[in-house]
Design a protein around this motif. Structure first.
Motif, PDB file in Angstrom:
ATOM      1  N   ALA A 194       1.089  -1.251   0.125  1.00 10.84           N
ATOM      2  CA  ALA A 194       0.042  -0.038   0.025  1.00 10.84           C
ATOM      3  C   ALA A 194       0.842   1.157  -0.132  1.00 10.84           C
ATOM      4  O   ALA A 194       0.706   2.392  -0.725  1.00 10.84           O
ATOM      5  CB  ALA A 194      -0.931  -0.061   1.222  1.00 10.84           C
ATOM      6  N   VAL A 195       2.104   1.243   0.863  1.00 11.02           N
ATOM      7  CA  VAL A 195       2.699   2.381   0.822  1.00 11.02           C
ATOM      8  C   VAL A 195       3.519   2.715  -0.614  1.00 11.02           C
ATOM      9  O   VAL A 195       3.636   3.780  -1.156  1.00 11.02           O
ATOM     10  CB  VAL A 195       4.051   2.143   1.973  1.00 11.02           C
ATOM     11  CG1 VAL A 195       5.056   3.238   1.713  1.00 11.02           C
ATOM     12  CG2 VAL A 195       3.258   2.202   3.202  1.00 11.02           C
ATOM     13  N   LEU A 196       3.699   1.653  -1.299  1.00 14.61           N
ATOM     14  CA  LEU A 196       4.532   1.773  -2.548  1.00 14.61           C
ATOM     15  C   LEU A 196       3.827   1.912  -3.754  1.00 14.61           C
ATOM     16  O   LEU A 196       4.067   2.052  -4.809  1.00 14.61           O
ATOM     17  CB  LEU A 196       5.763   0.350  -2.739  1.00 14.61           C
ATOM     18  CG  LEU A 196       6.747   0.199  -1.930  1.00 14.61           C
ATOM     19  CD1 LEU A 196       7.578  -0.910  -1.854  1.00 14.61           C
ATOM     20  CD2 LEU A 196       7.534   1.580  -1.744  1.00 14.61           C
ATOM     21  N   GLY A 197       2.391   1.412  -3.448  1.00 10.91           N
ATOM     22  CA  GLY A 197       1.445   1.694  -4.535  1.00 10.91           C
ATOM     23  C   GLY A 197       1.483   0.613  -5.611  1.00 10.91           C
ATOM     24  O   GLY A 197       1.039   1.060  -6.698  1.00 10.91           O
ATOM     25  N   LEU A 206      15.271  -2.436  -5.448  1.00  7.17           N
ATOM     26  CA  LEU A 206      14.514  -1.314  -4.404  1.00  7.17           C
ATOM     27  C   LEU A 206      15.042   0.159  -4.848  1.00  7.17           C
ATOM     28  O   LEU A 206      14.165   0.964  -4.799  1.00  7.17           O
ATOM     29  CB  LEU A 206      14.838  -1.546  -3.020  1.00  7.17           C
ATOM     30  CG  LEU A 206      14.236  -0.842  -2.116  1.00  7.17           C
ATOM     31  CD1 LEU A 206      12.925  -0.710  -1.980  1.00  7.17           C
ATOM     32  CD2 LEU A 206      14.657  -1.257  -0.655  1.00  7.17           C
ATOM     33  N   ARG A 207      16.361   0.217  -5.308  1.00  3.54           N
ATOM     34  CA  ARG A 207      16.703   1.535  -5.850  1.00  3.54           C
ATOM     35  C   ARG A 207      16.041   2.089  -6.877  1.00  3.54           C
ATOM     36  O   ARG A 207      15.884   3.235  -7.099  1.00  3.54           O
ATOM     37  CB  ARG A 207      18.219   1.440  -6.012  1.00  3.54           C
ATOM     38  CG  ARG A 207      19.073   1.039  -4.702  1.00  3.54           C
ATOM     39  CD  ARG A 207      20.564   0.839  -5.267  1.00  3.54           C
ATOM     40  NE  ARG A 207      20.394  -0.408  -5.862  1.00  3.54           N
ATOM     41  CZ  ARG A 207      21.761  -1.095  -6.224  1.00  3.54           C
ATOM     42  NH1 ARG A 207      22.893  -0.501  -5.730  1.00  3.54           N
ATOM     43  NH2 ARG A 207      21.722  -2.305  -6.890  1.00  3.54           N
ATOM     44  N   ASP A 208      15.330   1.106  -7.654  1.00  2.00           N
ATOM     45  CA  ASP A 208      14.568   1.609  -8.546  1.00  2.00           C
ATOM     46  C   ASP A 208      13.219   2.025  -8.163  1.00  2.00           C
ATOM     47  O   ASP A 208      12.487   3.209  -8.982  1.00  2.00           O
ATOM     48  CB  ASP A 208      14.563   0.842 -10.117  1.00  2.00           C
ATOM     49  CG  ASP A 208      15.972   0.700 -10.517  1.00  2.00           C
ATOM     50  OD1 ASP A 208      16.701   1.637 -10.444  1.00  2.00           O
ATOM     51  OD2 ASP A 208      16.270  -0.367 -11.065  1.00  2.00           O
ATOM     52  N   VAL A 209      12.815   1.251  -7.614  1.00  2.00           N
ATOM     53  CA  VAL A 209      11.330   1.493  -7.178  1.00  2.00           C
ATOM     54  C   VAL A 209      11.207   2.437  -6.072  1.00  2.00           C
ATOM     55  O   VAL A 209      10.387   3.553  -6.170  1.00  2.00           O
ATOM     56  CB  VAL A 209      10.778   0.190  -6.283  1.00  2.00           C
ATOM     57  CG1 VAL A 209       9.484   0.398  -5.818  1.00  2.00           C
ATOM     58  CG2 VAL A 209      10.967  -1.084  -7.149  1.00  2.00           C
ATOM     59  N   ALA A 210      12.106   2.748  -5.068  1.00  2.00           N
ATOM     60  CA  ALA A 210      12.153   3.943  -4.029  1.00  2.00           C
ATOM     61  C   ALA A 210      13.291   4.176  -3.503  1.00  2.00           C
ATOM     62  O   ALA A 210      13.945   3.408  -2.650  1.00  2.00           O
ATOM     63  CB  ALA A 210      11.162   3.474  -3.061  1.00  2.00           C
TER      64      ALA A 210
END
Length: 637
Positions: A232-235, A246-250
């Motif tokens: 939910a936080v990352l949508g 993860l560095r690409d996602v957030a």
């Protein structure tokens, strides 16, 4: 829910030559494992494996040669390999020699068999080895050996098929013993995989039950686990996040320092997705090597709410929450309604309020009503009378103390009033009686919004609204240096004056009816409080009420007790009423001293009050001691 036990399931993926060799062996394992045989190699074999993995039909795969290598690179389930060993090669070469050929070619996947090179001179047959990586290379190696004079080719199913395609004799380089070894490995892998799957499901269930947002990455920063809260936080759903960097996602949540083994910063606060989070980053180690990292995000708002709840619970048993609201405040007199209107205006602000007025006028009721109408209504409301405790005890109650701060201190220490009232309201009654040293500490709380416990050193942030009350003239006390001026101006941001009861006589009837109703109900008396008040209203309104509403409630309690024992309101005599409530007697000017110098006058007054010397002395305007001396002098003792 209890899982239904099912047998282990293997998928045997190979060319038909190996499947034919293994068929008799499968029957030996019928009571231990379910085996599905799929005749395919390379891309068709991979497609079949992925389909079964996706549907959850198997626990592990068993294959050989190039098929096994391809599957290990492409599927997540374990793959057991049927290896070609020295014994298998010797059996195959023996079978090749039986055909009376001079040269034998051995073609294996990946690399040649080094031990065979060292012993081939002892085999009485010329042996040439080749290795392949793709089906095309396998066919090329067979053709190459054919050109070199080899009439028999030994190798896995793909090689045997290629040899027979060009008219050579092909000998399968596997034995049933190798098949059994591969199946045993496959069964063990399947058993372990099922256990790991069960553990993974349990961990996943726990992970998804957490309210905190949690994810895990491997050593290359790829996301390997993410719970519902983090999705939910990352949508994005888990399927869209697994395997991504993860560095690409957030980038804000990157765990590079954690994967490098750098120490985590305690209490790290991050801003992400428009909210504040407390981040906890933890490395995962295997054999002293960091192989993964976990990130947990705690919602700062929930932490603040939990902190307030904990503070309130610690103090809640001794300090109840505010019970009164504005609709509980009775009275329609102009001066009182003006005070209530001002209190309603002040309630919605965060500014401090100083409530002034005589004792017993209901200052705390107004403070409680303001709290319940304020943005802090869900927080604690804690009240303390500054005149009720000695200085040392008042200090520990207000500011708390650490363990060992003084003899008799509680083990583990104790939070003070300001800590416990975090995100709520503190009502300090009789603030004018607070000792000067404590006024200095209170001023610091108001200025810095932090408190230091007795015996402690670390300041603790607090978020409280302070409402103070007094019946004393603080301005005059400031001029006399009995109250700090800077504290007075900090407290007196909003001022609220509560009128005395003698200035709101029109409210006496309403207040008396309410007080009588409460007490009669407690005494289980069914008399109508309105009828009682109507009978006594002139006397109630004639009294000056120096004790204000508190005195009125006290008198009403006595009236209720008297009426609760009478069969009707009319059955209560005025004489009994005035005996229990002398406040309701008509005000009379005190008799002159000469008027009570004769025995007849004293007897008449004593008879009027049924011999009660205290009330007789009050009516005469003299003390009880003076009355007693006059009675002795006149022979009435």
């Amino acid at each position: 829910m209890k899982q239904i036990h099912r047998p282990l399931r293997l998928c045997f993926l190979s060319h038909r030559h190996l499947s034919t060799l293994a068929a008799p062996v499968f029957a030996e394992y019928a009571d231990r494992v379910e085996i599905e045989v799929v005749d395919a190699h390379f891309q068709p074999a991979l497609l079949a494996a992925r389909a079964r993995e996706k549907s959850g039909e198997v626990d592990a795969f068993v294959s050989a040669g190039s098929n096994a290598a391809l599957l290990r690179q492409s599927v997540a389930l374990p793959v057991a390999t049927i290896d070609i060993n020295g014994y298998d090669i010797l059996l195959a070469l023996r079978q090749a020699r039986a055909h009376g050929v001079a040269g034998v070619g051995v073609v294996t996947y990946g690399e040649t068999i080094e031990p065979l090179e060292r012993v081939k001179e002892l085999l009485n047959v010329e042996v040439m080895q080749r290795a392949y990586a793709t089906p095309e290379q396998a066919r090329d190696r067979v053709a190459e050996l054919n050109g070199a004079g080899c009439q028999v080719i030994v190798g896995p199913s793909l090689v045997v098929e290629a040899a027979r395609a060009i008219g050579l004799r092909g000998v399968l380089a596997y034995s049933q013993a190798s098949v059994r070894a591969g199946l045993e490995n496959g069964i063990e892998m399947a058993r372990v995989a099922r256990l790991e799957s069960a553990r993974s499901q349990q961990v996943s269930a726990v992970l998804h039950s957490l309210q905190e947002a949690v994810l895990a990455v491997d050593a290359t920063h790829r996301i390997v686990a993410v719970n519902s809260a983090m999705q939910a936080v990352l949508g994005a759903p888990a399927a869209a996040l697994h395997g991504r960097d993860l560095r690409d996602v957030a980038p804000e949540l990157a765990l590079g320092e954690t994967l490098q083994g750098l120490p985590d910063e305690p209490g790290l606060v991050l801003q992400f997705a428009g909210r504040d989070w407390l981040a906890v980053r933890t490395p995962l180690r295997e054999a002293d090597r960091i192989t993964a990292a976990v990130l947990a995000l705690y919602d700062a708002r929930r932490i603040a709410e939990a902190d307030a709840s904990l503070r309130s619970r610690r103090k809640g048993r001794r300090m109840p929450a505010a019970r009164h609201r504005f609709h509980d405040l009775l009275g329609q007199s102009p001066s009182f309604r003006q005070a209530v209107r001002a209190a309603r205006r002040y309630a919605v602000t965060e500014l401090g309020v100083l409530i002034t007025g005589e004792s017993g006028t209901g200052k705390e009721l107004l403070a409680q009503a303001m709290h319940n109408a304020s943005p802090r209504a869900n927080g604690p409301f804690l009240a303390l009378n500054c005149s009720a405790l000695p200085e040392s005890l008042l200090e520990s109650e207000l500011f708390g103390y650490e363990e060992g701060a003084f003899t008799g201190s509680r083990r583990g220490g104790k939070p003070g009033l300001f800590e416990t009232a975090h995100r709520g309201t503190v009502f300090l009654d009789e603030i004018g009686d607070m000792p000067l040293p404590l006024q200095t500490r209170l001023l610091r709380v108001l200025q810095e919004r932090e408190v230091t416990r007795l015996g402690g050193h670390a300041p603790i942030p607090v978020d409280v609204r302070i409402v103070a009350a007094t019946h004393q003239p603080l301005e005059a006390m400031v001029a006399e240096r009995r109250f700090r001026g800077d504290l007075y101006y900090r407290l007196n941001l909003l001022r609220l004056w509560v009128p005395p009861l003698r200035e709101r006589t029109g409210d006496i009837e309403t207040l008396a009816i309410a007080a009588l109703h409460r007490r009669l109900a407690q005494l289980q008396c069914g008399h109508d409080p309105r009828a009682i008040v109507q009978r006594l209203l002139p006397r109630l309104q004639a009294h000056g009420w120096p004790g204000n509403v508190r005195e009125l409630e006290n008198v009403c309690d006595r009236i209720a007790v008297l009426h609760a024992q009478a069969p009707s309101v009319e059955a209560v005599s005025l004489q009994d009423l005035l005996y229990d409530c002398p406040e309701l007697a008509p005000a009379q000017p005190p008799m002159a001293a000469r008027a009570v110098d004769d025995a007849a006058t004293l007897r008449a007054v004593l008879a009027q009050w049924d011999g009660h010397r205290g009330r007789a002395a009050q009516a005469l305007g003299i003390s009880r001691a003076t009355l007693w001396r006059k009675m002795r002098a006149l022979g009435l003792g």
